[in-house]
Design a protein around this motif. Structure first.
Motif, short mmCIF file in Angstrom:
data_model
loop_
_atom_site.label_atom_id
_atom_site.label_comp_id
_atom_site.label_asym_id
_atom_site.label_seq_id
_atom_site.Cartn_x
_atom_site.Cartn_y
_atom_site.Cartn_z
N SER A 52 -56.52 -5.24 64.15
CA SER A 52 -56.61 -6.26 63.10
C SER A 52 -55.88 -7.51 63.54
O SER A 52 -55.18 -7.53 64.55
CB SER A 52 -55.97 -5.73 61.81
N GLY A 53 -56.05 -8.57 62.75
CA GLY A 53 -55.36 -9.80 63.04
C GLY A 53 -53.85 -9.63 63.01
O GLY A 53 -53.12 -10.22 63.81
N THR A 54 -53.37 -8.77 62.10
CA THR A 54 -51.93 -8.51 62.03
C THR A 54 -51.45 -7.82 63.29
O THR A 54 -50.41 -8.16 63.86
CB THR A 54 -51.60 -7.65 60.79
N ASP A 55 -52.22 -6.83 63.76
CA ASP A 55 -51.85 -6.12 64.99
C ASP A 55 -51.73 -7.08 66.18
O ASP A 55 -50.88 -6.91 67.04
CB ASP A 55 -52.90 -5.06 65.34
N ASP A 59 -51.48 -13.43 62.11
CA ASP A 59 -51.19 -13.86 60.74
C ASP A 59 -50.61 -15.28 60.76
O ASP A 59 -49.85 -15.63 61.67
CB ASP A 59 -50.18 -12.91 60.10
N PRO A 60 -50.99 -16.13 59.78
CA PRO A 60 -51.73 -15.83 58.54
C PRO A 60 -53.24 -16.11 58.63
O PRO A 60 -53.90 -16.27 57.61
CB PRO A 60 -51.09 -16.78 57.55
N LEU A 61 -53.78 -16.22 59.84
CA LEU A 61 -55.18 -16.67 59.97
C LEU A 61 -56.18 -15.80 59.20
O LEU A 61 -57.09 -16.34 58.56
CB LEU A 61 -55.57 -16.74 61.45
N PRO A 62 -56.07 -14.46 59.24
CA PRO A 62 -57.08 -13.68 58.49
C PRO A 62 -57.11 -14.00 57.01
O PRO A 62 -58.17 -13.92 56.38
CB PRO A 62 -56.65 -12.23 58.76
N LEU A 63 -55.97 -14.39 56.44
CA LEU A 63 -55.93 -14.75 55.02
C LEU A 63 -56.70 -16.03 54.73
O LEU A 63 -57.10 -16.28 53.59
CB LEU A 63 -54.49 -14.95 54.56
N LEU A 64 -56.92 -16.84 55.74
CA LEU A 64 -57.51 -18.16 55.54
C LEU A 64 -59.01 -18.19 55.77
O LEU A 64 -59.61 -19.26 55.79
CB LEU A 64 -56.81 -19.18 56.46
N THR A 119 -46.20 -13.01 46.22
CA THR A 119 -45.37 -12.69 47.38
C THR A 119 -46.08 -13.04 48.68
O THR A 119 -45.44 -13.24 49.71
CB THR A 119 -45.03 -11.20 47.38
N VAL A 120 -47.41 -13.10 48.63
CA VAL A 120 -48.20 -13.47 49.82
C VAL A 120 -48.41 -14.97 49.88
O VAL A 120 -48.21 -15.61 50.92
CB VAL A 120 -49.57 -12.74 49.80
N THR A 121 -48.81 -15.57 48.76
CA THR A 121 -49.15 -16.99 48.77
C THR A 121 -47.92 -17.90 48.74
O THR A 121 -47.93 -18.98 49.33
CB THR A 121 -50.05 -17.32 47.57
N GLY A 122 -46.87 -17.46 48.05
CA GLY A 122 -45.72 -18.32 47.86
C GLY A 122 -45.10 -18.84 49.15
O GLY A 122 -44.91 -20.06 49.31
N PRO A 123 -44.77 -17.97 50.11
CA PRO A 123 -44.16 -18.46 51.34
C PRO A 123 -45.05 -19.42 52.12
O PRO A 123 -44.55 -20.34 52.78
CB PRO A 123 -43.92 -17.17 52.13
N LEU A 124 -46.37 -19.24 52.05
CA LEU A 124 -47.28 -20.12 52.79
C LEU A 124 -47.40 -21.49 52.12
O LEU A 124 -47.58 -22.50 52.81
CB LEU A 124 -48.66 -19.48 52.89
N LEU A 139 -53.21 -19.59 66.25
CA LEU A 139 -54.47 -20.00 66.87
C LEU A 139 -54.39 -19.97 68.39
O LEU A 139 -55.35 -19.60 69.07
CB LEU A 139 -54.86 -21.40 66.39
N ARG A 140 -53.23 -20.32 68.92
CA ARG A 140 -53.08 -20.25 70.37
C ARG A 140 -53.16 -18.80 70.85
O ARG A 140 -53.79 -18.50 71.88
CB ARG A 140 -51.76 -20.90 70.79
N ARG A 141 -52.56 -17.87 70.09
CA ARG A 141 -52.67 -16.46 70.45
C ARG A 141 -54.10 -15.96 70.31
O ARG A 141 -54.58 -15.16 71.13
CB ARG A 141 -51.73 -15.62 69.58
N ALA A 142 -54.80 -16.41 69.26
CA ALA A 142 -56.19 -16.02 69.08
C ALA A 142 -57.04 -16.49 70.25
O ALA A 142 -57.91 -15.75 70.75
CB ALA A 142 -56.73 -16.59 67.77
N TRP A 143 -56.80 -17.71 70.68
CA TRP A 143 -57.55 -18.25 71.82
C TRP A 143 -57.30 -17.41 73.06
O TRP A 143 -58.24 -17.01 73.76
CB TRP A 143 -57.14 -19.70 72.05
#
Length: 344
Positions: A52-55, A59-64, A119-124, A139-143
């Protein structure tokens, strides 16, 4: 998203093509969370496909990238030129005003259909500038993990698509190109109607439209039309199946290789679609000098032809070259057995 784009005369003259590494990174992250689109995930090793993206530390890209829902446009602003580097695009992304980041994050994360906990949206949302820096790192890691290992072949395919579409514009006009890449759209006079659920209207006001192929979009077409970004139509690259061939195009048949030599035969097979010397060298692992020498021989024999676009010279098979390849292997319509879209 506006469902109608109103073109002026200036807009029709200012439409352009672009290739965006940053868009490919964002699209790859979205694809990672959509296992039902297995065909497009095939190139990735199983060790990545099953994570997953978290693995992967994304994060937080999958949320977006919600489905349904709004994906922030600032994640991949339209590139300023036909071909840019990822780092240049990331610099533009980092320069996004924090208030714009806040507006688009709120629209994405606070969509009532998603019911995300505070708790998820607040910090972002608390510090848009800090969130933006976190997004750029992800994004750099995703690339690096999802796109970069395959980028030479992907870029070759994208550049060939741009050449093909540009020639179609010259021969049949912008309408013909948009009809091919986005068949769900409809022209009515100077207005391009996008498919539902898009609604509303945006006048382009001389800014034109960016047409951008993507290797991670099949079979979808995406329109980014919200102000202040330049309207962009992102469509599946032509011949995307070639990207998932383990070793590039199929080997030339024995008869063709005996006739032309192995390298020339492979080049002729590959040139069912436009490509430059640099692209051919990059994707096949040959030196540019070797490719150039063999292309000169094929061109002198009337099997390929060339044309210049700016500083780049593109090559493609001639009808005589098509006939020779098909005679050697009648089952082959083009790279990977795909039907070849011609723009001659």
């Amino acid at each position: 998203m506006p469902g109608r784009l109103v073109f002026t005369h200036d807009d029709l003259l200012r439409c352009r093509f672009a290739v965006s590494p940053l868009w490919e990174a964002t699209a790859a992250v979205r694809l990672l969370g959509e296992p039902h689109r297995g065909t497009l995930r095939r190139l990735w090793p199983a060790a990545i496909r099953e994570r997953s993206g978290t693995d992967l530390g994304l994060d937080p890209l999958p949320l977006l990238s919600p489905r349904p829902g709004y994906t922030p446009d600032f994640l991949a602003p339209p590139p300023p030129g036909p071909s840019v580097d990822l780092e240049d695009e990331l610099e533009v992304l980092l320069a996004t005003p924090p208030d714009r980041v806040a507006v688009e994050l709120e629209r994405c994360l606070l969509d009532p259909r998603r019911a995300l906990p505070g708790t998820v949206t607040g910090p972002l949302l608390a510090d848009p500038a800090a969130t933006l820096e976190r997004i750029v790192r992800a994004l750099r890691r995703a690339w690096e993990g999802l796109v970069a290992p395959h980028w030479p072949r992907a870029r070759a395919l994208l550049e060939a698509d741009v050449s093909l579409r540009a020639r179609t514009v010259a021969q049949g006009g912008l309408r013909e190109v948009i009809a091919a890449v986005a068949p769900d759209t409809r022209w009515r006079g100077r207005v391009l109607h996008l498919p539902d659920p898009a609604e509303g209207e945006r006048t382009l006001d001389g800014r034109g439209l960016v047409l951008m192929p993507s290797v991670f979009m099949w079979p979808e077409t995406v329109a980014k039309t919200e102000a202040p970004w330049q309207p962009t139509l992102i469509y599946p690259v032509h011949g995307v199946g070639r990207l998932w061939e383990a070793d590039g195009p199929p080997a030339a048949g024995d008869a063709l290789a005996r006739l032309l030599g192995g390298t020339r035969a492979r080049l002729l097979v590959e040139l069912a679609e436009p490509a430059t010397t640099t692209v051919l060298a990059r994707t096949r692992g040959w030196s540019p000098a070797t490719v150039s020498e063999h292309l000169s021989v094929l061109r002198a024999a009337g099997l390929v032809r060339s044309w210049r676009v700016g500083r780049r010279v593109f090559y493609i098979r001639t009808p005589a070259g098509d006939t020779l390849v098909l005679a050697a292997d009648p089952a082959r319509n083009g790279p990977g057995g795909e039907a070849v879209e011609r723009g001659r």
